[in-house]
Design an enzyme around this catalytic site. Structure first.
Site, PDB file in Angstrom:
ATOM      1  N   HIS A   1       0.959  -1.114  -0.076  1.00  0.00           N
ATOM      2  CA  HIS A   1       0.007   0.009   0.052  1.00  0.00           C
ATOM      3  C   HIS A   1       0.828   1.235  -0.016  1.00  0.00           C
ATOM      4  O   HIS A   1       1.175   1.665   1.240  1.00  0.00           O
ATOM      5  CB  HIS A   1      -0.879   0.044   1.186  1.00  0.00           C
ATOM      6  CG  HIS A   1      -1.931  -1.076   1.130  1.00  0.00           C
ATOM      7  ND1 HIS A   1      -1.394  -2.456   1.483  1.00  0.00           N
ATOM      8  CD2 HIS A   1      -3.208  -1.282   1.249  1.00  0.00           C
ATOM      9  CE1 HIS A   1      -2.372  -3.122   1.628  1.00  0.00           C
ATOM     10  NE2 HIS A   1      -3.634  -2.542   1.204  1.00  0.00           N
TER      11      HIS A   1
ATOM     12  N   ASP B   1       0.875  -1.647   4.732  1.00  0.00           N
ATOM     13  CA  ASP B   1       0.518  -0.530   5.477  1.00  0.00           C
ATOM     14  C   ASP B   1      -0.922   0.188   4.991  1.00  0.00           C
ATOM     15  O   ASP B   1      -1.034   0.877   4.542  1.00  0.00           O
ATOM     16  CB  ASP B   1       1.621   0.529   5.477  1.00  0.00           C
ATOM     17  CG  ASP B   1       1.344   1.942   5.868  1.00  0.00           C
ATOM     18  OD1 ASP B   1       0.734   2.018   6.912  1.00  0.00           O
ATOM     19  OD2 ASP B   1       2.022   2.837   5.409  1.00  0.00           O
TER      20      ASP B   1
END
Ligand SMILES: C[S@@+](CC[C@H](N)C(=O)[O-])C[C@H]1O[C@@H](n2cnc3c(N)ncnc32)[C@H](O)[C@@H]1O
Length: 280
Positions: free
Chosen positions: A41, A167
């Site tokens: 991410h 993340d």
């Protein structure tokens, strides 16, 4: 997808996450053999803190600002500080910088010629920006894909050494469950990779459940570190955050025991909350 990280760039949680990611990368740099960094991410890579969105929230006041006011930086933090300086084209940061590097840029600054990185980002606008940041960079691959699918598609990397950062924005109710499934799948495909998962600390019961679930499904060494800067009594606020590290590199516990209390001291302006580093 409503989440845009520009509103949060440089927040205390970013400083914690990026400092730890840079320590993990330093461990990988201790051997000559190439490694691969996978960011599921990735965000937009580089954040212009003068943009209206960043100015609206000024969340960097809880992270980047106290970090730069600090003194006696631990040696382990220097590569991360050097990355912030490099994206602002200075040797040392002496005034508030305009640009804040996200995880892809912090790591890119630390890579050697033999290393590479794979980034995934699902937001249509953000991935376009990310591609521009790494335009023509032979060591960086940017993909417009779901980060969880990226784990399936890109692991194991040919280098067989490296770090996966997970993340997500925690916008979806089932995000914690998706992370655990992704971790399990990742480890099936690449059992020796280092995996780091960032998580928010808003509700201790939810977090404890998450950590217990990981422990039951992941049969590997798991190091957890957390940093809380506000009183945990405040509900529905980002009081703190944590990182789960699966297959932690040698001596990571000792390194984080030196770094995380220092970060807490600098970032917890009212000396609330606390920090921990422990195997679960
Ligand atoms: C917390 S931000 C990432 C910040 C970045 N890792 C950093 O530290 O600089 C989360 C990002 O995930 C993106 N995102 C949300 N769902 C995603 C998914 N399923 N796959 C990939 N990216 C996703 C969001 O657009 C957002 O840019």
């Amino acid at each position: 997808m409503n989440y845009r990280h520009i509103y949060h760039a440089g927040i205390f949680a970013d400083i914690f996450k990026h400092a730890i990611v840079s320590v993990l990368i330093q461990s990988l740099l201790s051997k000559e053999k190439p490694f691969c960094y996978v960011d599921t991410h990735a965000g937009i890579g580089l954040y212009d803190l003068q943009q209206a969105a960043a100015q609206k929230t000024q969340e960097y006041a809880t992270g980047l600002v106290p970090l730069l006011r600090a003194e006696n930086y631990p040696a382990l933090l220097k590569p991360y500080l050097a990355a912030i300086a490099a994206y602002n084209k200075v040797d040392n940061i002496t005034v508030m910088p305009r640009y804040y590097p996200g995880s892809p840029c912090v790591v890119r600054h630390l890579l050697r010629e033999q290393d590479r990185m794979i980034l995934s980002e699902l937001h249509q606008e953000d991935v376009k920006y990310l591609k521009q940041v790494f335009w023509n960079d032979k060591q960086v691959a940017v993909h417009h894909v779901d980060g969880y699918q990226a784990i399936k598609a890109f692991l194991p990397p040919k280098e067989r050494r490296g770090l996966v950062l997970i993340d997500p924005p925690y916008e979806q109710e089932n995000e914690f469950a998706k992370i655990i499934d992704a971790l399990v799948m990742g480890l099936q495909q690449w059992e020796t990779g280092v995996y780091a998962v960032w998580y928010p600390l808003k509700d201790r019961m939810i977090t404890n459940h998450f950590l217990r679930k990981i422990k039951t499904r992941v049969d590997k060494e798991i190091l957890v570190t957390e940093l809380t800067i506000y009183s945990t009594e405040i509900k529905n606020t980002l009081n703190g955050c944590g990182m789960v590290i699966v297959n932690p590199p040698w001596q990571l516990e000792e390194k984080l025991n030196a770094l995380v209390p220092w970060l807490w001291n600098v970032l917890s302006l009212n000396k609330q909350g606390g920090c921990r580093v422990e195997f679960i």
